[in-house]
Design a protein around this motif. Structure first.
Motif, mmCIF file in Angstrom:
data_model
loop_
_atom_site.group_PDB
_atom_site.id
_atom_site.type_symbol
_atom_site.label_atom_id
_atom_site.label_comp_id
_atom_site.label_asym_id
_atom_site.label_seq_id
_atom_site.Cartn_x
_atom_site.Cartn_y
_atom_site.Cartn_z
ATOM 1 N N ILE A 1 -5.340 6.719 -0.502
ATOM 2 C CA ILE A 1 -4.523 6.713 -1.726
ATOM 3 C C ILE A 1 -4.995 5.596 -2.653
ATOM 4 C CG2 ILE A 1 -2.201 6.301 -2.635
ATOM 5 C CD1 ILE A 1 -2.415 9.045 -1.372
ATOM 6 N N ALA A 2 -5.243 4.419 -2.099
ATOM 7 C CA ALA A 2 -5.697 3.293 -2.917
ATOM 8 C C ALA A 2 -7.014 3.627 -3.608
ATOM 9 C CB ALA A 2 -5.848 2.040 -2.055
ATOM 10 N N ALA A 3 -7.946 4.231 -2.870
ATOM 11 C CA ALA A 3 -9.232 4.605 -3.462
ATOM 12 C C ALA A 3 -9.035 5.632 -4.571
ATOM 13 C CB ALA A 3 -10.169 5.156 -2.384
ATOM 14 N N ASP A 4 -8.164 6.610 -4.346
ATOM 15 C CA ASP A 4 -7.900 7.627 -5.364
ATOM 16 C C ASP A 4 -7.325 7.016 -6.644
ATOM 17 O OD1 ASP A 4 -8.788 9.577 -3.622
ATOM 18 O OD2 ASP A 4 -6.773 10.308 -3.106
ATOM 19 N N LEU A 5 -6.514 5.979 -6.486
ATOM 20 C CA LEU A 5 -5.876 5.350 -7.645
ATOM 21 C C LEU A 5 -6.708 4.222 -8.249
ATOM 22 C CD1 LEU A 5 -2.189 5.188 -6.333
ATOM 23 C CD2 LEU A 5 -3.169 6.824 -7.958
ATOM 24 N N GLY A 6 -7.782 3.835 -7.558
ATOM 25 C CA GLY A 6 -8.628 2.761 -8.070
ATOM 26 C C GLY A 6 -8.008 1.376 -7.919
ATOM 27 N N ILE A 7 -7.206 1.221 -6.867
ATOM 28 C CA ILE A 7 -6.574 -0.071 -6.602
ATOM 29 C C ILE A 7 -7.007 -0.559 -5.225
ATOM 30 C CG2 ILE A 7 -4.579 0.447 -8.057
ATOM 31 C CD1 ILE A 7 -2.993 1.073 -5.505
ATOM 32 N N SER A 8 -6.702 -1.811 -4.917
ATOM 33 C CA SER A 8 -7.068 -2.330 -3.604
ATOM 34 C C SER A 8 -6.076 -1.834 -2.557
ATOM 35 C CB SER A 8 -7.097 -3.857 -3.615
ATOM 36 O OG SER A 8 -5.797 -4.378 -3.631
ATOM 37 N N HIS A 9 -6.598 -1.680 -1.353
ATOM 38 C CA HIS A 9 -5.752 -1.268 -0.233
ATOM 39 C C HIS A 9 -4.662 -2.312 0.004
ATOM 40 C CE1 HIS A 9 -5.040 -0.777 4.241
ATOM 41 N NE2 HIS A 9 -4.673 0.389 3.729
ATOM 42 N N GLY A 10 -5.009 -3.586 -0.157
ATOM 43 C CA GLY A 10 -4.038 -4.661 0.035
ATOM 44 C C GLY A 10 -2.867 -4.576 -0.932
ATOM 45 N N SER A 11 -3.157 -4.228 -2.187
ATOM 46 C CA SER A 11 -2.068 -4.086 -3.168
ATOM 47 C C SER A 11 -1.114 -2.980 -2.753
ATOM 48 C CB SER A 11 -2.628 -3.782 -4.560
ATOM 49 O OG SER A 11 -3.325 -4.885 -5.076
ATOM 50 N N LEU A 12 -1.678 -1.830 -2.405
ATOM 51 C CA LEU A 12 -0.822 -0.708 -2.010
ATOM 52 C C LEU A 12 -0.017 -1.057 -0.767
ATOM 53 C CD1 LEU A 12 0.185 2.163 -2.387
ATOM 54 C CD2 LEU A 12 -1.778 2.955 -1.058
ATOM 55 N N THR A 13 -0.642 -1.711 0.197
ATOM 56 C CA THR A 13 0.065 -2.087 1.415
ATOM 57 C C THR A 13 1.239 -3.015 1.104
ATOM 58 O OG1 THR A 13 -1.955 -1.842 2.713
ATOM 59 C CG2 THR A 13 -0.205 -3.167 3.688
ATOM 60 N N THR A 14 1.023 -3.946 0.202
ATOM 61 C CA THR A 14 2.098 -4.859 -0.201
ATOM 62 C C THR A 14 3.243 -4.094 -0.851
ATOM 63 O OG1 THR A 14 0.554 -6.689 -0.487
ATOM 64 C CG2 THR A 14 2.669 -6.858 -1.652
ATOM 65 N N TRP A 15 2.908 -3.173 -1.741
ATOM 66 C CA TRP A 15 3.950 -2.391 -2.414
ATOM 67 C C TRP A 15 4.725 -1.550 -1.417
ATOM 68 C CZ3 TRP A 15 0.115 -0.219 -6.597
ATOM 69 C CH2 TRP A 15 -0.360 -1.285 -7.365
ATOM 70 N N LEU A 16 4.013 -0.988 -0.429
ATOM 71 C CA LEU A 16 4.684 -0.174 0.590
ATOM 72 C C LEU A 16 5.637 -1.040 1.415
ATOM 73 C CD1 LEU A 16 1.649 1.979 1.753
ATOM 74 C CD2 LEU A 16 3.619 2.773 0.433
ATOM 75 N N LYS A 17 5.204 -2.216 1.807
ATOM 76 C CA LYS A 17 6.060 -3.119 2.573
ATOM 77 C C LYS A 17 7.286 -3.507 1.760
ATOM 78 C CE LYS A 17 2.514 -5.123 5.510
ATOM 79 N NZ LYS A 17 1.752 -6.339 5.848
ATOM 80 N N ASN A 18 7.067 -3.819 0.492
ATOM 81 C CA ASN A 18 8.194 -4.198 -0.374
ATOM 82 C C ASN A 18 9.191 -3.057 -0.544
ATOM 83 O OD1 ASN A 18 7.087 -6.727 -0.700
ATOM 84 N ND2 ASN A 18 6.194 -6.280 -2.701
ATOM 85 N N ALA A 19 8.713 -1.824 -0.472
ATOM 86 C CA ALA A 19 9.583 -0.653 -0.615
ATOM 87 C C ALA A 19 10.171 -0.215 0.726
ATOM 88 C CB ALA A 19 8.794 0.510 -1.236
ATOM 89 N N GLY A 20 9.781 -0.886 1.809
ATOM 90 C CA GLY A 20 10.304 -0.526 3.124
ATOM 91 C C GLY A 20 9.684 0.736 3.697
ATOM 92 N N ILE A 21 8.499 1.094 3.209
ATOM 93 C CA ILE A 21 7.809 2.302 3.681
ATOM 94 C C ILE A 21 6.826 1.892 4.776
ATOM 95 C CG2 ILE A 21 6.325 4.247 3.036
ATOM 96 C CD1 ILE A 21 9.001 4.265 1.586
ATOM 97 N N PRO A 22 6.981 2.425 5.990
ATOM 98 C CA PRO A 22 6.019 2.086 7.041
ATOM 99 C C PRO A 22 4.655 2.708 6.744
ATOM 100 C CG PRO A 22 7.566 3.723 7.849
ATOM 101 C CD PRO A 22 8.008 3.338 6.451
ATOM 102 N N THR A 23 3.620 1.967 7.069
ATOM 103 C CA THR A 23 2.271 2.495 6.846
ATOM 104 C C THR A 23 1.842 3.313 8.053
ATOM 105 O OG1 THR A 23 1.317 0.453 7.686
ATOM 106 C CG2 THR A 23 1.571 0.633 5.307
ATOM 107 N N ARG A 24 1.060 4.346 7.773
ATOM 108 C CA ARG A 24 0.527 5.199 8.827
ATOM 109 C C ARG A 24 -0.801 4.624 9.283
ATOM 110 N NH1 ARG A 24 2.971 8.938 5.187
ATOM 111 N NH2 ARG A 24 1.170 9.041 3.829
ATOM 112 N N ILE A 25 -1.018 4.657 10.552
ATOM 113 C CA ILE A 25 -2.285 4.186 11.100
ATOM 114 C C ILE A 25 -3.098 5.404 11.476
ATOM 115 C CG2 ILE A 25 -3.365 2.908 12.969
ATOM 116 C CD1 ILE A 25 -0.805 1.232 13.109
ATOM 117 N N SER A 26 -4.302 5.474 10.943
ATOM 118 C CA SER A 26 -5.147 6.613 11.291
ATOM 119 C C SER A 26 -5.776 6.346 12.648
ATOM 120 C CB SER A 26 -6.223 6.848 10.228
ATOM 121 O OG SER A 26 -7.063 5.726 10.151
#
Length: 88
Positions: free
Chosen positions: A29-54
């Motif tokens: 998703i981060a690559a598709d949006l042109g953002i860093s993976h770290g930014s998206l991960t931070t936003w997900l944590k702040n929103a209370g969304i658990p990240t999926r581990i591939s």
């Protein structure tokens, strides 16, 4: 690298896209949006969304020898010269 400032709407949309896309990874998703993976991960944590581990698919074929734990001596730590051998 400069720090990007993304709008709150963009952040919410990125989190929503991740949450609503089955099987998507944060990196994808981060690559598709042109953002860093770290930014998206931070936003997900702040929103209370658990990240999926591939999880990688199971390996096929014989197991590989783990070179990190092999019995080979480390460079420079091999056999020491016996008495009478040159130490050039």
């Amino acid at each position: 690298m400069t720090k990007e400032n993304y709008s709150e709407e963009f952040r919410r949309d990125a989190v929503e896209l991740y949450r609503d896309t089955d099987g998507a990874t944060g990196a994808g998703i981060a690559a598709d949006l042109g953002i860093s993976h770290g930014s998206l991960t931070t936003w997900l944590k702040n929103a209370g969304i658990p990240t999926r581990i591939s999880v990688p698919p199971p390996r096929r074929g014989p197991p590989r020898r783990d070179t990190a734990t092999s019995n080979r001596p480390a460079p420079g730590r091999g056999r020491t010269p016996a008495n009478g051998e040159n130490q050039a």
